[in-house]
Design an enzyme around this catalytic site. Structure first.
Site, PDB file in Angstrom:
ATOM      1  N   GLU A   1      -0.726  -8.781   4.883  1.00 41.81           N
ATOM      2  CA  GLU A   1      -0.582  -8.880   6.340  1.00 41.81           C
ATOM      3  C   GLU A   1      -1.922  -8.862   7.061  1.00 41.81           C
ATOM      4  O   GLU A   1      -2.005  -9.246   8.234  1.00 41.81           O
ATOM      5  CB  GLU A   1       0.335  -7.757   6.856  1.00 41.81           C
ATOM      6  CG  GLU A   1      -0.308  -6.393   7.023  1.00 41.81           C
ATOM      7  CD  GLU A   1      -0.518  -5.625   5.730  1.00 41.81           C
ATOM      8  OE1 GLU A   1      -0.976  -4.469   5.814  1.00 41.81           O
ATOM      9  OE2 GLU A   1      -0.229  -6.159   4.639  1.00 41.81           O
TER      10      GLU A   1
ATOM     11  N   HIS B   1      -3.342  -5.859   0.928  1.00 43.50           N
ATOM     12  CA  HIS B   1      -2.678  -6.084   2.215  1.00 43.50           C
ATOM     13  C   HIS B   1      -2.586  -7.566   2.570  1.00 43.50           C
ATOM     14  O   HIS B   1      -3.504  -8.117   3.185  1.00 43.50           O
ATOM     15  CB  HIS B   1      -3.437  -5.358   3.319  1.00 43.50           C
ATOM     16  CG  HIS B   1      -3.322  -3.880   3.283  1.00 43.50           C
ATOM     17  ND1 HIS B   1      -2.378  -3.190   4.009  1.00 43.50           N
ATOM     18  CD2 HIS B   1      -4.029  -2.941   2.602  1.00 43.50           C
ATOM     19  CE1 HIS B   1      -2.514  -1.887   3.782  1.00 43.50           C
ATOM     20  NE2 HIS B   1      -3.507  -1.712   2.932  1.00 43.50           N
TER      21      HIS B   1
ATOM     22  N   CYS C   1       0.845  -1.199   0.000  1.00 41.66           N
ATOM     23  CA  CYS C   1       0.000   0.000   0.000  1.00 41.66           C
ATOM     24  C   CYS C   1       0.884   1.254   0.000  1.00 41.66           C
ATOM     25  O   CYS C   1       1.540   1.527  -0.985  1.00 41.66           O
ATOM     26  CB  CYS C   1      -0.972  -0.043   1.180  1.00 41.66           C
ATOM     27  SG  CYS C   1      -2.402   1.057   0.994  1.00 41.66           S
TER      28      CYS C   1
END
Length: 228
Positions: free
Chosen positions: A197, A195, A87
């Protein structure tokens, strides 16, 4: 494998990244404030998390890209060591010249925050070796300036060198050729808007991102650890 999660003023996904690599994937990790460049000595992988570094003033990632820590990160990348930017981290990588192209305003000019399906276009990378080619995965997106753009010559080069790693199934932001993530020519720097994560536990809706971090750890063990 030891990771450094770089924290800029305005970063807000650093603890998500730390949790993913340390507490879920089981690697060693440290949160590193952007001025603590000495802490990058001995680090195996560098992670640039999402957020709004420096409040996105000028352009997203622009101010962070000129900070001293980026000189260290360029040196790290030049040695062939892995760098992942997610990002805002992807925006920083393009602004710093570590990856080609730029991230622009979403086509609808609005912030987007939801799950998206991605296609793994290349599973022969340091970051994607545990995926199947053309595997469909679900990662969250959360950005207002995530539309990837590059000129025609750069696009042809990305395609010719298999540098497009992830694409969107249903392009949400207007990215050229549905691009969601790209790597550098050497293959050790990956930038992506979605994302991973935030997709490491089923509790959060998907654990598809875990294989990305486990790919990094497994490939480091197979290469850097052996050559150390």
């Amino acid at each position: 494998m030891k990771f450094a999660v770089i924290v800029f003023p305005g970063s807000n996904c650093d603890r998500d990244m730390y949790h993913a690599v340390k507490e879920v994937a089981g690697a060693e990790a440290e949160l590193v404030w952007y001025t603590e460049t000495d802490k990058l000595e001995g680090v195996d992988g560098i992670l640039l998390p999402g957020g709004f570094s420096y409040g996105d003033y000028l352009r997203s990632g622009s101010m962070a890209s000129t900070s001293d820590v980026m000189h260290k990160i360029r040196e790290h990348a030049a040695k062939g060591k892995p760098v992942l930017g997610v990002c805002n981290g992807f925006q920083i990588l393009t602004e710093s010249g570590l990856l080609p192209g730029a991230l622009m305003r979403n086509k609808h000019l609005s912030f987007m925050c939801h799950q998206e399906e991605l296609v793994v276009e290349d599973n022969q990378t340091f970051f994607t070796s545990l995926y199947e080619k053309k595997e469909v995965v679900r990662f969250p997106i959360a950005h207002g300036e995530g539309s990837y753009f590059c000129d025609e010559a750069t696009l042809k080069e990305l395609q010719a060198n298999n540098q497009i790693v992830f694409t969107y199934k249903n392009n949400p932001n207007g990215s050229i050729e549905n691009i969601a993530g790209i790597r550098n020519k050497q293959g050790n720097v990956l930038g992506m808007m979605p994302h991973p994560e935030r997709a490491v536990e089923e509790l959060l809706g998907s654990d598809d991102g875990l294989k990305l971090f486990k790919s990094m750890i497994a490939n480091w063990r197979d290469s850097y650890a052996i050559n150390a």
